[in-house]
Design an enzyme around this catalytic site. Structure first.
Site, PDB file in Angstrom:
ATOM      1  CG  HIS A 149      -3.597  -3.404   3.933  1.00  0.00           C
ATOM      2  ND1 HIS A 149      -2.395  -2.967   4.433  1.00  0.00           N
ATOM      3  CD2 HIS A 149      -4.108  -2.356   3.232  1.00  0.00           C
ATOM      4  CE1 HIS A 149      -2.196  -1.705   4.082  1.00  0.00           C
ATOM      5  NE2 HIS A 149      -3.212  -1.315   3.340  1.00  0.00           N
TER       6      HIS A 149
ATOM      7  NE  ARG B   5      -9.626   4.875   2.919  1.00  0.00           N
ATOM      8  CZ  ARG B   5      -8.385   5.337   2.875  1.00  0.00           C
ATOM      9  NH1 ARG B   5      -8.146   6.635   2.704  1.00  0.00           N
ATOM     10  NH2 ARG B   5      -7.350   4.515   2.992  1.00  0.00           N
TER      11      ARG B   5
ATOM     12  CB  CYS C 240      -0.978  -0.020   1.180  1.00  0.00           C
ATOM     13  SG  CYS C 240      -2.370   1.112   0.986  1.00  0.00           S
TER      14      CYS C 240
END
Length: 239
Positions: free
Chosen positions: A191, A128, A94
């Site tokens: 993640h 997002r 990320c």
């Protein structure tokens, strides 16, 4: 045999359990009776003091990235570029992935210049990109994980992605690309953490590090029943 892991910026870049990737590598290396040492490095300048076999960079938000840019701008960026070109195994998640590119432009138009080790850029979006997702690598490995990022990353000049999105958004939610792969450098938005959910991918990184250091990297098999059960449950519930 012995492998050395460098965990870069462990305090600033550690979102959504990213440090679990380092723990996973340590365990899977030691379970094969291979010595392993992990070094927590608060500055990439310390890469010049030791020969590391695997470098891990976790995720962070805009503020943490801005702090790290001070270190990178003082010459540490050239050390990371050197490791990339030398074929050191690098996993960047990320925010750590974004730092390897040319720049990040926020949704408001403010631009942060990154290290330019790889030819891609990231722009912030108003919404997002969040959720459990999956992608398939060029090696036909199915990777599952969790993404949560406002940045949209675009690869340039035939730079290869790590994989193709099966479900979710990946780099930008448009072109189905996920992450980046160059030599032994792997960048991703995954993640979760990534490696405990995807043991085959973890072993691939270990093998590449062993091959670079010793010329061969065949690993003894491990019992992955629990990992496979967890993957099956994630697939059933979310994917």
């Amino acid at each position: 045999m012995k492998l050395k892991i460098a965990h870069l910026y462990p305090d600033l870049l550690n979102l959504y359990g990213d440090s679990g990737n380092v723990l996973c590598l340590e365990r899977r290396i030691k379970w094969r009776n291979i010595d392993c040492m992990t070094y927590r490095l608060d500055s990439a300048k310390l890469l010049n003091k030791n020969d590391y076999d695997i470098i891990f960079i976790g995720g962070g938000q805009d503020f943490e990235q801005s702090l790290i840019l001070r270190d990178l701008g003082s010459g540490a960026d050239e050390l990371i570029k050197r490791e990339i070109e030398n074929g050191t195994v690098i996993l960047a998640i990320c925010g750590g992935f974004q730092l390897l590119g040319n720049y990040y432009e926020t949704y408001k138009g403010e631009r942060m210049k990154f290290i330019g080790a790889l030819d891609f850029y990231t722009v912030g979006g108003e919404k997002r990109l969040i959720g459990n997702y999956a992608f398939k690598t060029s090696d036909k490995m199915k990777i599952i994980g969790f993404e949560n990022h406002s940045g949209r990353t675009y690869l340039c000049n035939n730079l290869k992605p790590l994989g193709k999105v099966i479900k979710g958004c990946g780099n930008n939610g448009k072109d189905k690309t996920e992450g980046v792969r160059y030599k032994n450098t792997f960048g991703t938005y995954c993640h979760g953490p990534l490696l405990p959910k995807n043991p085959a991918f973890a072993d691939m990184l270990i093998e590449k590090a062993l091959i670079k250091k010793y010329g061969e990297g065949k690993l003894a098999p491990l019992d992955n029943k629990l990992e496979m059960l967890a993957r099956a449950q994630v697939n059933a519930l979310y994917l």
